[in-house]
Design a protein around this motif. Structure first.
Motif, PDB file in Angstrom:
ATOM      1  N   ILE A   1       0.990  -1.369   0.375  1.00  0.00           N
ATOM      2  CA  ILE A   1      -0.132   0.327  -0.292  1.00  0.00           C
ATOM      3  C   ILE A   1       0.494   1.410   0.160  1.00  0.00           C
ATOM      4  O   ILE A   1       1.746   1.461   0.722  1.00  0.00           O
ATOM      5  CB  ILE A   1      -1.190   0.159   1.491  1.00  0.00           C
ATOM      6  N   GLU A   2       0.663   1.857  -0.833  1.00  0.00           N
ATOM      7  CA  GLU A   2       1.542   3.153  -1.151  1.00  0.00           C
ATOM      8  C   GLU A   2       0.906   4.453   0.057  1.00  0.00           C
ATOM      9  O   GLU A   2       0.497   4.444   0.462  1.00  0.00           O
ATOM     10  CB  GLU A   2       1.623   3.866  -2.211  1.00  0.00           C
ATOM     11  N   LYS A   3       2.422   4.640  -0.300  1.00  0.00           N
ATOM     12  CA  LYS A   3       2.608   6.192   1.161  1.00  0.00           C
ATOM     13  C   LYS A   3       1.113   7.395   1.184  1.00  0.00           C
ATOM     14  O   LYS A   3      -0.076   7.814   1.645  1.00  0.00           O
ATOM     15  CB  LYS A   3       3.650   6.938   1.515  1.00  0.00           C
ATOM     16  N   SER A   4       0.794   7.747  -0.492  1.00  0.00           N
ATOM     17  CA  SER A   4      -0.341   8.393  -0.775  1.00  0.00           C
ATOM     18  C   SER A   4      -1.402   7.804  -0.211  1.00  0.00           C
ATOM     19  O   SER A   4      -2.618   8.206  -0.185  1.00  0.00           O
ATOM     20  CB  SER A   4       0.010   8.614  -2.226  1.00  0.00           C
ATOM     21  N   THR A   5      -1.291   6.595  -0.799  1.00  0.00           N
ATOM     22  CA  THR A   5      -3.186   6.024  -0.226  1.00  0.00           C
ATOM     23  C   THR A   5      -3.360   5.747   0.839  1.00  0.00           C
ATOM     24  O   THR A   5      -4.453   5.904   2.051  1.00  0.00           O
ATOM     25  CB  THR A   5      -3.000   4.322  -0.415  1.00  0.00           C
ATOM     26  N   THR A   6      -1.677   6.037   1.474  1.00  0.00           N
ATOM     27  CA  THR A   6      -2.206   5.842   3.554  1.00  0.00           C
ATOM     28  C   THR A   6      -2.773   7.111   3.938  1.00  0.00           C
ATOM     29  O   THR A   6      -3.990   6.695   4.624  1.00  0.00           O
ATOM     30  CB  THR A   6      -1.270   5.009   3.688  1.00  0.00           C
ATOM     31  N   LYS A   7      -1.876   8.092   3.306  1.00  0.00           N
ATOM     32  CA  LYS A   7      -2.952   9.181   3.634  1.00  0.00           C
ATOM     33  C   LYS A   7      -3.464  10.209   3.646  1.00  0.00           C
ATOM     34  O   LYS A   7      -3.763  10.575   3.852  1.00  0.00           O
ATOM     35  CB  LYS A   7      -0.722  10.011   3.717  1.00  0.00           C
ATOM     36  N   LYS A   8      -3.939  10.104   2.202  1.00  0.00           N
ATOM     37  CA  LYS A   8      -4.970  10.039   1.312  1.00  0.00           C
ATOM     38  C   LYS A   8      -6.257   9.715   0.760  1.00  0.00           C
ATOM     39  O   LYS A   8      -7.665   9.717   1.576  1.00  0.00           O
ATOM     40  CB  LYS A   8      -4.557  10.844   0.459  1.00  0.00           C
ATOM     41  N   ASP A   9      -5.616   8.352   0.097  1.00  0.00           N
ATOM     42  CA  ASP A   9      -6.970   8.232   0.026  1.00  0.00           C
ATOM     43  C   ASP A   9      -7.664   6.954   0.752  1.00  0.00           C
ATOM     44  O   ASP A   9      -9.448   7.124   1.326  1.00  0.00           O
ATOM     45  CB  ASP A   9      -7.017   6.847  -1.701  1.00  0.00           C
TER      46      ASP A   9
END
Length: 303
Positions: free
Chosen positions: A96-104
């Motif tokens: 799970i990419e960091k952008s997915t963890t932080k935003k999505d």
């Protein structure tokens, strides 16, 4: 009653095949119009895999089967995370990419919480709340587009005639399949003496989640496990903001107080996903087993 179960199965088959044809055709048509690949994935593919939920929910609301409409969306979102991601993480580690963890994922959780707030305040989803959902969805798409990397434009691989055939057949299968599912599920609920809420949260939500299940499962088997998480999170956001938003513009959707518990459970599943994403940067076999056990407990609660 055997006929109703056969019609339900036929409806699921038509919905699955229809969404597959629609995704292929619409994606190719978008390339003819020079639409970026990212936007194709975020809108057309998301709409294609969520087309069964959309067709069933809209038809249910218009035919005064609101419990089936809400139950289908909430049940599908719970099943998408606990069952589909649970099964996929048993096959392979899902990064799970960091952008997915932080935003999505937080955006998905917030959207679900917004649904619970709207349902609690006036026991229904009005056209104004549906409008807010759609505006929120557009804001999300704009954010993703502005923060995305530019990709090389892809050319269509099919003729325009074949593309239109795919789109028309896909939509026809989806519409016909949704009619079979709604009518047969309602009859089965009456025959078994259970309410439409239970049918919507279990049988119908499983059937309409088949495109997400197939897409995520095949992506994981082919070594593209990262696609699975994007497909699920994107579909869950689309289910709430676009499908319920658009449906409530057509007709108010009653929201029973009993759905508050199911919606809260839906929020908890998102939080569980976020915790694993934050701690492990993905989903492993242990998390998959936990998710499947959690769904088993939820199913026992429904019973």
């Amino acid at each position: 009653m055997i006929i109703e179960f056969l019609l339900l199965l036929l409806g699921f088959i038509l919905l699955t095949k229809g969404s597959d044809l629609f995704v292929d055709g619409a994606s190719e048509f978008a390339r003819y119009l020079h639409i970026p690949q990212l936007i194709i994935g975020l809108t057309i593919v998301a709409m294609g895999t969520s087309a069964p939920e959309a067709a069933v929910s809209i038809r249910s609301a218009l035919e005064n089967s609101a419990d089936l409409s809400i139950g289908n969306i909430v049940g599908s979102n719970i099943l998408n995370i606990l069952i589909i991601l649970g099964i996929c993480s048993l096959i392979a580690f899902i990064p799970i990419e960091k952008s997915t963890t932080k935003k999505d994922i937080p955006f998905m959780i917030f959207s679900t919480a917004l649904l619970m707030v709207f349902g609690y305040t006036d026991a229904s989803l009005s056209w104004f709340e549906g409008f807010i959902f759609l505006i929120w969805f557009i804001v999300y798409l704009i954010y993703l587009y502005t923060h995305s990397k530019k990709e090389e434009e892809q050319k269509p691989s099919k003729s325009i005639f074949k593309i239109l055939i795919f789109i028309i057949l896909g939509l026809a299968f989806i519409l016909l399949g949704s009619q079979f599912v709604v009518e047969s599920a309602t009859e089965i609920a009456l025959y078994l003496g259970v309410d439409e809420k239970f049918i919507g949260l279990t049988i119908v939500s499983l059937g309409t989640s088949l495109p997400e299940l197939f897409t995520s499962f095949m992506a994981t088997r082919k070594g593209n496990a990262g696609i699975a998480i994007g497909n699920i999170v994107g579909s869950n956001i689309f289910n709430i903001l676009f499908i319920l938003g658009f449906t409530s513009l057509l007709t108010p959707i009653p929201f029973q107080s009993s759905f508050l518990i199911d919606t809260f459970i839906c929020i908890l599943t998102g939080i569980v996903l976020w915790i694993y994403a934050y701690k492990n940067n993905g989903l492993n076999k242990k998390s998959g087993i936990l998710m499947l056990v959690c769904y088993g407990l939820y199913f026992l609660y429904l019973l």
